[in-house]
Design an enzyme around this catalytic site. Structure first.
Site, short mmCIF file in Angstrom:
data_model
loop_
_atom_site.label_atom_id
_atom_site.label_comp_id
_atom_site.label_asym_id
_atom_site.label_seq_id
_atom_site.Cartn_x
_atom_site.Cartn_y
_atom_site.Cartn_z
N ASP A 8 0.82 -1.21 0.00
CA ASP A 8 0.00 0.00 0.00
C ASP A 8 0.86 1.26 0.00
O ASP A 8 2.00 1.26 0.48
CB ASP A 8 -0.90 -0.03 1.25
CG ASP A 8 -2.02 1.00 1.17
OD1 ASP A 8 -2.32 1.48 0.05
OD2 ASP A 8 -2.59 1.31 2.21
N HIS A 20 3.29 3.48 -8.75
CA HIS A 20 3.15 2.04 -9.03
C HIS A 20 4.41 1.50 -9.72
O HIS A 20 4.83 0.38 -9.48
CB HIS A 20 1.92 1.79 -9.90
CG HIS A 20 0.63 2.18 -9.24
ND1 HIS A 20 0.33 1.84 -7.95
CD2 HIS A 20 -0.43 2.91 -9.69
CE1 HIS A 20 -0.87 2.32 -7.62
NE2 HIS A 20 -1.35 2.99 -8.66
N LEU A 46 10.91 -20.80 -5.09
CA LEU A 46 9.98 -19.84 -4.46
C LEU A 46 8.70 -19.82 -5.28
O LEU A 46 8.76 -19.79 -6.51
CB LEU A 46 10.61 -18.43 -4.47
CG LEU A 46 9.68 -17.27 -4.09
CD1 LEU A 46 9.40 -17.25 -2.59
CD2 LEU A 46 10.30 -15.91 -4.49
C1 FPP Z 1 -1.79 0.16 -3.47
O1 FPP Z 1 -1.30 1.48 -3.33
C2 FPP Z 1 -1.16 -0.46 -4.61
C3 FPP Z 1 -1.80 -0.88 -5.71
C4 FPP Z 1 -3.27 -0.77 -5.91
C5 FPP Z 1 -1.05 -1.44 -6.85
C6 FPP Z 1 0.08 -2.33 -6.48
C7 FPP Z 1 0.86 -2.54 -7.69
C8 FPP Z 1 2.19 -2.49 -7.77
C9 FPP Z 1 3.10 -2.38 -6.61
C10 FPP Z 1 2.76 -2.55 -9.13
C11 FPP Z 1 3.62 -3.68 -9.42
C12 FPP Z 1 3.07 -5.00 -9.06
C13 FPP Z 1 3.47 -6.11 -9.67
C14 FPP Z 1 3.02 -7.42 -9.17
C15 FPP Z 1 4.34 -6.09 -10.83
P1 FPP Z 1 -2.30 2.68 -3.54
O2 FPP Z 1 -2.19 3.15 -4.92
O3 FPP Z 1 -3.65 2.25 -3.07
O4 FPP Z 1 -1.72 3.74 -2.57
P2 FPP Z 1 -2.52 4.92 -1.88
O5 FPP Z 1 -3.29 4.30 -0.76
O6 FPP Z 1 -1.43 5.79 -1.41
O7 FPP Z 1 -3.40 5.55 -2.91
#
Ligand code: FPP
Length: 240
Positions: free
Chosen positions: A17, A34, A128
């Site tokens: 997150d 991201h 893994l």
């Molecule tokens: C939550 O942070 C994160 C996500 C919804 C996306 C997670 C994706 C990645 C880390 C990209 C790469 C992943 C892979 C598997 C290649 P948020 O955007 O909700 O954060 P916020 O709460 O600050 O808005």
């Protein structure tokens, strides 16, 4: 070189997150967060092997995440496609088995083909297991599992009185994967957000203040070593 802290932690699951807030705090597009998050994924996958983690599950896109802007959703989908393509060679070389949980029906065909392809390519790897939760929601998974069980009962393959906890587990997307020992959530939120609710009933939780792009291998090692230091009782008396 430092010694691995632990050799036998079976399963770590992570709610990655804080990407959006990380980017916004720097005046950047959320997608930039991201992309930084994807770099962190690579580091944590590598560190997991070194630390002896046998299963790593990452929450990449929830069933609720469709509510984000079109631009952010399509940017994330394209990031997932690029990640699979860019990482396939390393995963094969490093013995990583890749799996996906969640509903595939709503995902675009190109992404689903890549997901199926990488699962096939890495099926025999054992160093893994990396599971990506993509269009995943714990309640949605339980609804889908219940429907499958109902069909099995209807077709005479399963008797209601024979349904046990193991039966339910075997109908989930995670069938065959051990339950998480440790669930980590970054960015200082104290919520579990529909992530592996059935599977995490006995898991330990570690809530980390840093956002996912600012997470580090050192914080990961710390969370694992804290986990080892705590006694897990599974609801019974210690030592029994
Ligand atoms: C939550 O942070 C994160 C996500 C919804 C996306 C997670 C994706 C990645 C880390 C990209 C790469 C992943 C892979 C598997 C290649 P948020 O955007 O909700 O954060 P916020 O709460 O600050 O808005």
């Amino acid at each position: 070189m430092s010694q691995p802290i632990i050799k036998d932690i079976n399963h770590v699951a992570i709610i990655m997150d804080g990407n959006g807030r990380w980017a916004e705090a720097r005046g950047l597009e959320r997608l930039e967060g991201h992309m930084r998050g994807a770099r962190m994924v690579k580091k944590i996958v590598r560190a997991s092997k070194t630390l002896g983690v046998k299963n790593l599950t990452l929450y990449a896109f929830s069933t609720e995440n469709w509510n984000r802007s079109k631009k952010e959703v399509s940017g994330l989908m394209s990031l997932f496609r690029r990640y699979i393509l860019a990482e396939s060679a390393d995963m094969l070389a490093e013995g990583v088995r890749m799996k996906f949980i969640g509903q595939r029906d709503q995902l675009d065909d190109k992404l689903v083909s890549l997901m199926n392809w990488i699962e096939d390519q890495t099926a025999d790897n054992t160093a893994l297991q990396l599971t990506i939760a993509l269009n995943y929601g714990g309640r949605d998974e339980l609804v889908r599992a219940s429907r499958k069980m109902a069909v099995a009962v209807q077709e005479g393959q399963l008797r209601p009185e024979d349904i046990t906890e193991e039966t339910v587990s075997s109908f989930l997307d995670t069938a065959g994967t051990p339950d998480p020992d440790l669930v980590i959530r970054t960015s200082g939120e104290y919520r579990t957000s529909n992530f592996l609710p059935w599977q995490s009933s006995y898991a330990e939780y570690a809530f980390i203040n840093e956002s996912w792009p600012d997470f580090t291998v050192a914080l990961y090692e710390q969370a694992i070593s804290n986990f080892r230091a705590r006694e897990r009782r599974f609801g019974s008396v210690i030592g029994k």
